[in-house]
Design an enzyme around this catalytic site. Structure first.
Site, PDB file in Angstrom:
ATOM      1  N   LEU A   1       1.871  -8.005   2.998  1.00 59.67           N
ATOM      2  CA  LEU A   1       1.455  -8.007   4.514  1.00 59.67           C
ATOM      3  C   LEU A   1       0.371  -9.240   4.317  1.00 59.67           C
ATOM      4  O   LEU A   1       0.554 -10.103   5.598  1.00 59.67           O
ATOM      5  CB  LEU A   1       0.613  -6.926   4.786  1.00 59.67           C
ATOM      6  CG  LEU A   1       0.595  -6.466   6.451  1.00 59.67           C
ATOM      7  CD1 LEU A   1       2.054  -6.548   7.143  1.00 59.67           C
ATOM      8  CD2 LEU A   1      -0.285  -5.413   6.731  1.00 59.67           C
TER       9      LEU A   1
ATOM     10  N   ASN B   1       1.634   4.772   7.238  1.00 57.74           N
ATOM     11  CA  ASN B   1       1.086   3.587   6.621  1.00 57.74           C
ATOM     12  C   ASN B   1       2.036   2.432   7.166  1.00 57.74           C
ATOM     13  O   ASN B   1       1.399   1.199   7.092  1.00 57.74           O
ATOM     14  CB  ASN B   1       1.538   3.636   5.279  1.00 57.74           C
ATOM     15  CG  ASN B   1       1.448   2.412   4.421  1.00 57.74           C
ATOM     16  OD1 ASN B   1       0.472   1.840   4.422  1.00 57.74           O
ATOM     17  ND2 ASN B   1       2.315   1.626   4.071  1.00 57.74           N
TER      18      ASN B   1
ATOM     19  N   ASP C   1      13.231   3.750  10.735  1.00 58.32           N
ATOM     20  CA  ASP C   1      12.558   2.830  11.533  1.00 58.32           C
ATOM     21  C   ASP C   1      11.587   3.833  12.317  1.00 58.32           C
ATOM     22  O   ASP C   1      12.072   4.784  13.098  1.00 58.32           O
ATOM     23  CB  ASP C   1      13.639   2.389  12.757  1.00 58.32           C
ATOM     24  CG  ASP C   1      13.180   1.414  13.591  1.00 58.32           C
ATOM     25  OD1 ASP C   1      11.865   1.359  13.845  1.00 58.32           O
ATOM     26  OD2 ASP C   1      13.819   0.828  14.549  1.00 58.32           O
TER      27      ASP C   1
ATOM     28  N   TYR D   1      -3.092  -7.223  16.655  1.00 62.16           N
ATOM     29  CA  TYR D   1      -3.422  -6.109  15.405  1.00 62.16           C
ATOM     30  C   TYR D   1      -4.689  -5.253  15.601  1.00 62.16           C
ATOM     31  O   TYR D   1      -4.786  -4.206  15.315  1.00 62.16           O
ATOM     32  CB  TYR D   1      -3.537  -6.906  13.953  1.00 62.16           C
ATOM     33  CG  TYR D   1      -3.461  -6.172  12.723  1.00 62.16           C
ATOM     34  CD1 TYR D   1      -2.198  -5.509  12.357  1.00 62.16           C
ATOM     35  CD2 TYR D   1      -4.664  -6.269  11.872  1.00 62.16           C
ATOM     36  CE1 TYR D   1      -2.579  -4.898  11.134  1.00 62.16           C
ATOM     37  CE2 TYR D   1      -4.528  -5.414  10.875  1.00 62.16           C
ATOM     38  CZ  TYR D   1      -3.492  -4.791  10.567  1.00 62.16           C
ATOM     39  OH  TYR D   1      -3.395  -4.172   9.163  1.00 62.16           O
TER      40      TYR D   1
ATOM     41  N   LYS E   1      -4.717  -1.335  15.489  1.00 65.48           N
ATOM     42  CA  LYS E   1      -5.460  -0.494  14.508  1.00 65.48           C
ATOM     43  C   LYS E   1      -6.889   0.231  15.116  1.00 65.48           C
ATOM     44  O   LYS E   1      -6.973   1.284  14.703  1.00 65.48           O
ATOM     45  CB  LYS E   1      -6.061  -1.260  13.593  1.00 65.48           C
ATOM     46  CG  LYS E   1      -4.690  -1.947  12.769  1.00 65.48           C
ATOM     47  CD  LYS E   1      -3.953  -0.693  12.241  1.00 65.48           C
ATOM     48  CE  LYS E   1      -2.865  -1.328  11.307  1.00 65.48           C
ATOM     49  NZ  LYS E   1      -2.259  -0.061  10.486  1.00 65.48           N
TER      50      LYS E   1
ATOM     51  N   ILE F   1       0.885  -1.241  -0.080  1.00 65.88           N
ATOM     52  CA  ILE F   1       0.036  -0.029  -0.047  1.00 65.88           C
ATOM     53  C   ILE F   1       0.863   1.228   0.001  1.00 65.88           C
ATOM     54  O   ILE F   1       0.647   2.240  -0.790  1.00 65.88           O
ATOM     55  CB  ILE F   1      -1.132  -0.021   1.164  1.00 65.88           C
ATOM     56  CG1 ILE F   1      -2.104  -1.170   0.916  1.00 65.88           C
ATOM     57  CG2 ILE F   1      -1.711   1.508   1.338  1.00 65.88           C
ATOM     58  CD1 ILE F   1      -3.041  -1.130   2.198  1.00 65.88           C
TER      59      ILE F   1
END
Length: 258
Positions: free
Chosen positions: A194, A91, A64, A155, A159, A19
């Site tokens: 990913l 991102n 990083d 995750y 998010k 992405i």
């Protein structure tokens, strides 16, 4: 005809593939000078070279995103070289599959550092650079920040945090009178490294089950492409979205509509 991002300078993290690569190329197509940032410098250099070969303007940066000092260095360098920063796309992200029962604390902390803390540091640094001249900060969350996935506990947490943090930061800027808009983008299942990496970390049976379940749950019948997310980011980066802040842009083929 003026391009939609003519005169704007953008920084895209995690831009060496997937992405982030698509976003970088789309912003450059519309006239932005794009700083392509990735922990993998070779990946960033490849994307920047592709942009330059296509007639755009891009600079590769090794970054990083979990390193606070590096955030300051990168943004300071961009402002010194270009006179300002108008767009940040947070991102960079990782997925380490695991349920609440089997996710290790180390994997949990790594996920939060890359997916959550980096967005905080990037947003904070970009606000400081944009608060007088204005800009757009785009935080890439996920539909996994809206709905749950049993094999993505860490995750989901990261998010979901990006989603609500974006609203807090947007309200802060508005309350201070800063001309800085902050919005989140929520990709559905997109064909990227990913997703491939997450599937590869599972057993063959688990990977097949996961991918079949995902495909069946998407009303449009297929996964999206990175360009689908890039187009949404282009809109939020442009002045066309000037009346949007603290908003969620969901691009998921209808996955969360049920």
């Amino acid at each position: 005809m003026t391009k939609r991002l003519e005169g704007k300078v953008a920084l895209v993290t995690g831009a060496g593939s997937g992405i982030g690569e698509a976003v970088s190329k789309r912003l450059a197509e519309e006239g932005a000078v794009v700083y392509v940032s990735d922990i993998n410098l070779e990946g960033a250099q490849r994307v920047a070279a592709d942009i330059s070969e296509a007639g755009g303007k891009a600079v590769a940066k090794q970054q990083d995103v979990t390193n606070a000092d590096r955030w300051q260095q990168v943004i300071t360098e961009i402002v010194a070289e270009q006179g300002g920063l108008q767009v940040l796309v947070n991102n960079a992200g990782i997925v380490i599959p695991g349920s609440v029962a089997d996710c290790s604390l180390a994997d949990w902390k790594t996920t939060q550092a890359v997916n959550g803390e980096s967005v905080f540091m990037g947003t904070q640094s970009a606000i400081d650079a944009m608060k007088d001249s204005g800009g757009s900060i785009i935080n890439i969350s996920s539909i996994e920040g809206i709905v749950g996935e049993p094999q993505a506990a860490a995750y989901n947490y990261s998010k979901g945090g990006v989603r609500i943090f974006t609203k807090s930061a947007a309200l802060h800027c508005a309350s201070q009178g800063y001309p800085v808009r902050i919005n989140s983008v929520h990709p559905g299942f997109i064909e990227t490294p990913l997703i491939a990496g997450a599937a590869a970390s599972l057993s063959e049976a688990e990977a097949i089950e996961m991918l079949e379940r995902i495909q069946a749950a998407i009303p449009m019948g297929h996964m999206g492409q990175p360009e689908d997310i890039a187009n949404g980011c282009l809109f939020l980066a442009s002045d066309e979205s000037r009346y949007m802040t603290g908003s969620e842009l969901v691009i998921d083929g209808g996955y969360t509509a049920r």
